[in-house]
Write a protein that holds these residues in place. Structure first.
Motif, short mmCIF file in Angstrom:
data_model
loop_
_atom_site.label_atom_id
_atom_site.label_comp_id
_atom_site.label_asym_id
_atom_site.label_seq_id
_atom_site.Cartn_x
_atom_site.Cartn_y
_atom_site.Cartn_z
N ASP A 80 0.86 -1.27 0.00
CA ASP A 80 -0.20 -0.17 0.01
C ASP A 80 0.93 1.34 0.08
O ASP A 80 0.60 2.17 0.77
N ARG A 98 -3.35 0.67 -2.72
CA ARG A 98 -3.74 -0.63 -3.03
C ARG A 98 -5.28 -0.54 -3.58
O ARG A 98 -5.26 -1.24 -4.74
N GLU A 157 -3.84 5.35 -0.21
CA GLU A 157 -4.69 4.13 -0.53
C GLU A 157 -4.41 3.63 -1.93
O GLU A 157 -5.43 3.37 -2.59
#
Length: 318
Positions: free
Chosen positions: A154, A195, A193
């Motif tokens: 991530d 991922r 964010e």
């Protein structure tokens, strides 16, 4: 990682485009993530955060259909379950596996094997966690490094592949220019964010915004923002021809909105004949077909539905 906010000014490469700013950008982000988290294709590498397993999937997926990659990926990990197992393997065996499964150029197998050795011998068995560090591995370019950093840790930037370029060009009229695509992708990705965002936007390009778009069929979350959906022009950098508009769902959605603009409200069976002459309540293009169009428009915030006496009543949202 993008450190921009929705209010940041657009870079020069995006001036004149329809790229969103202000609060609309937050609305766009939320719509895509909610759509992805509600339902998406269940590839096995999306259920892991193991950098080795994700690297194998990324290398295998280069110019290979994802449906064919699944079985090969699972068999590969059965044979060499960890990065240490792959590093200790005979390179000829790895190349033979690649050839037997028709996974493209054998150099990819060689590079993957060498990258595993680097991780074991130079990194103590632990993968680098950021794109720059991952690019030090053999055969790992910027795109693959960013993908592994995103999906395993991530900790990536915005992924920009052909599918993402197509989405950005169609939705926001981003110019066919690498700097413009990079700028747009970096401005859209939510901080921290990578991922979920990169998975979501690639899923959008894969199932909704392919060369032949399927906007309504998969409930594309960006329909209400999309320049291509509004105009019917779905050309893109890799899509030089325009799909047929006559008779499409886009055309009939437009007719529904225009028709409702002339009336306070209409029941489905009153609306149907006004948008197509062959409407028959129980026919192929009947009540069920029309309800699908109207439900899509309701999801997009364009119409309101209420249940009347045996028939739904539709009105344009003001």
């Amino acid at each position: 990682m993008s450190d921009t906010s929705p209010s940041d000014p657009l870079p020069e490469s995006l001036e004149g485009s329809a790229f969103p700013g202000g609060e609309r950008r937050e609305e766009i982000r939320t719509a895509l993530i909610d759509w992805y988290e509600d339902d998406h294709r269940d590839f096995p590498w999306r259920r892991t955060e193991d950098a080795y397993e994700i690297l194998v999937s990324e290398v295998m997926s280069q110019q290979t259909q994802l449906g064919r990659v699944v079985a090969a990926w699972e068999e590969f990990l059965d044979e060499w379950p960890t990065v240490g197992d792959l590093a200790a393997a005979d390179r000829a065996d790895v190349v033979a596996f690649w050839t037997d499964h028709s996974l493209g150029y054998n150099n990819r197998a060689k590079y993957l094997h060498e990258a595993a050795r680097q991780v074991v011998e130079e990194e103590g068995g632990a993968f680098p966690t950021d794109p720059d560090g991952l690019q030090e591995l053999m055969g790992v370019g910027p795109y693959t490094a960013n993908a592994v950093a995103s999906f395993a840790f991530d900790n990536g930037d915005a992924v920009v592949d052909t599918n993402v370029k197509r989405v950005l060009h169609r939705a926001f009229d981003v110019p066919d220019d690498d700097a413009a695509f990079e700028a747009a992708a970096s401005l859209l990705i939510p901080e921290g964010e990578s991922r979920v965002w990169n998975n979501a936007i690639m899923e959008l390009g894969g199932v909704a915004c392919g060369k032949s778009p399927n906007c309504d069929g998969v409930g594309c979350p960006w329909r209400r923002f999309c320049r291509a959906y509004e105009t019917g022009d779905f050309t893109a950098p890799d899509v030089p021809t325009q799909p047929q508009f006559e008779g499409s769902r886009r055309q009939f959605r437009g007719r529904v909105v225009r028709t409702l603009g002339e009336y306070d409200e209409l029941a489905l069976d009153e609306l149907g004949p006004r948008i197509r002459v062959d409407y028959a309540p129980d026919g192929e293009h009947g009540r069920e077909w029309l309800r699908g169009l109207v439900d899509d428009l309701a999801d997009d915030g364009l119409v309101d539905l209420s249940e009347g006496d045996g028939d739904a009543v539709v009105r344009l949202r003001r």
